[in-house]
Scaffold this motif. Structure first.
Motif: not given
Length: 191
Positions: A30, A34, A54, A57, A60-61, A106, A109-110, A113
């Motif tokens: 990830y 990213t 965006w 995200s 990766c999601l 989530l 990853i966020q 980001n």
């Protein structure tokens, strides 16, 4: 006979193993995705800042959901002989496993980001014409909007950070049903 010798309950030590192996193998994937998707968005001439926020995200999601779908929860579960089941004991569907994996990754990853967003804002400020007025494409149209946008990013980033740190602790306390299991209505059981 082999099942009867195994513990029917997943312990905190197994959950710690899951967290460690996932952090060693899935997390680097990830991180690379990213950075590659953010770099791709940054190199598009005239691309709005929103794309660099965006795109990583979304990429990766989507991959996290695909891994959950394909591996029925995650590759670490196959390695450690753990199965994702519904709360009622029936095997979890692939879609439920995809949702569970997406929810699990989530916050991580966020959080990654969040750092990229702050870098994107910094790059836009540095690239300002004449060094006086930043040209913010995308969601920021005027420099007076910048503090509000940065504050909202900080607040959402802090919320994700709380889940990022609280989630693993909660899953060690309740090894069979972490936060992602509560949200996906699943539980982890040894095979």
């Amino acid at each position: 006979h082999a099942f009867s010798e195994q513990s029917a309950v997943l312990g905190w030590d197994s959950r710690l193993g899951i967290l460690g192996i996932s952090a060693s193998f899935e997390m680097p994937l990830y991180i690379v995705l990213t950075w590659l998707s953010a770099w791709g968005a940054w190199t598009i001439p005239g691309a709005p800042m929103a794309l660099s926020v965006w795109l990583p995200s979304i990429v990766c999601l989507t991959v996290a959901a695909a891994i959950g779908f394909w591996f029925r929860g995650g590759p670490v579960f196959r390695f450690m002989d753990i199965e994702v089941r519904r709360a009622d004991g029936r095997p979890a569907s692939r879609l439920r496993c995809a949702w569970r994996n997406l929810v699990a990754w989530l916050p991580i990853i966020q959080t990654m980001n969040f750092g990229l967003v702050m870098m994107a804002v910094g790059f836009k400020v540095i690239a300002a014409q004449g060094g006086t007025v930043p040209q913010f494409p995308g969601p920021i149209t005027d420099v007076k909007d910048a503090p509000f946008v940065v504050l909202s990013i900080l607040c959402s980033g802090c919320c994700m950070e709380i889940f990022f740190f609280f989630g693993p602790i909660y899953s060690l306390v309740r090894p069979q049903r972490g936060l992602q299991d509560l949200l996906a209505d699943t539980r982890l059981v040894p095979r």
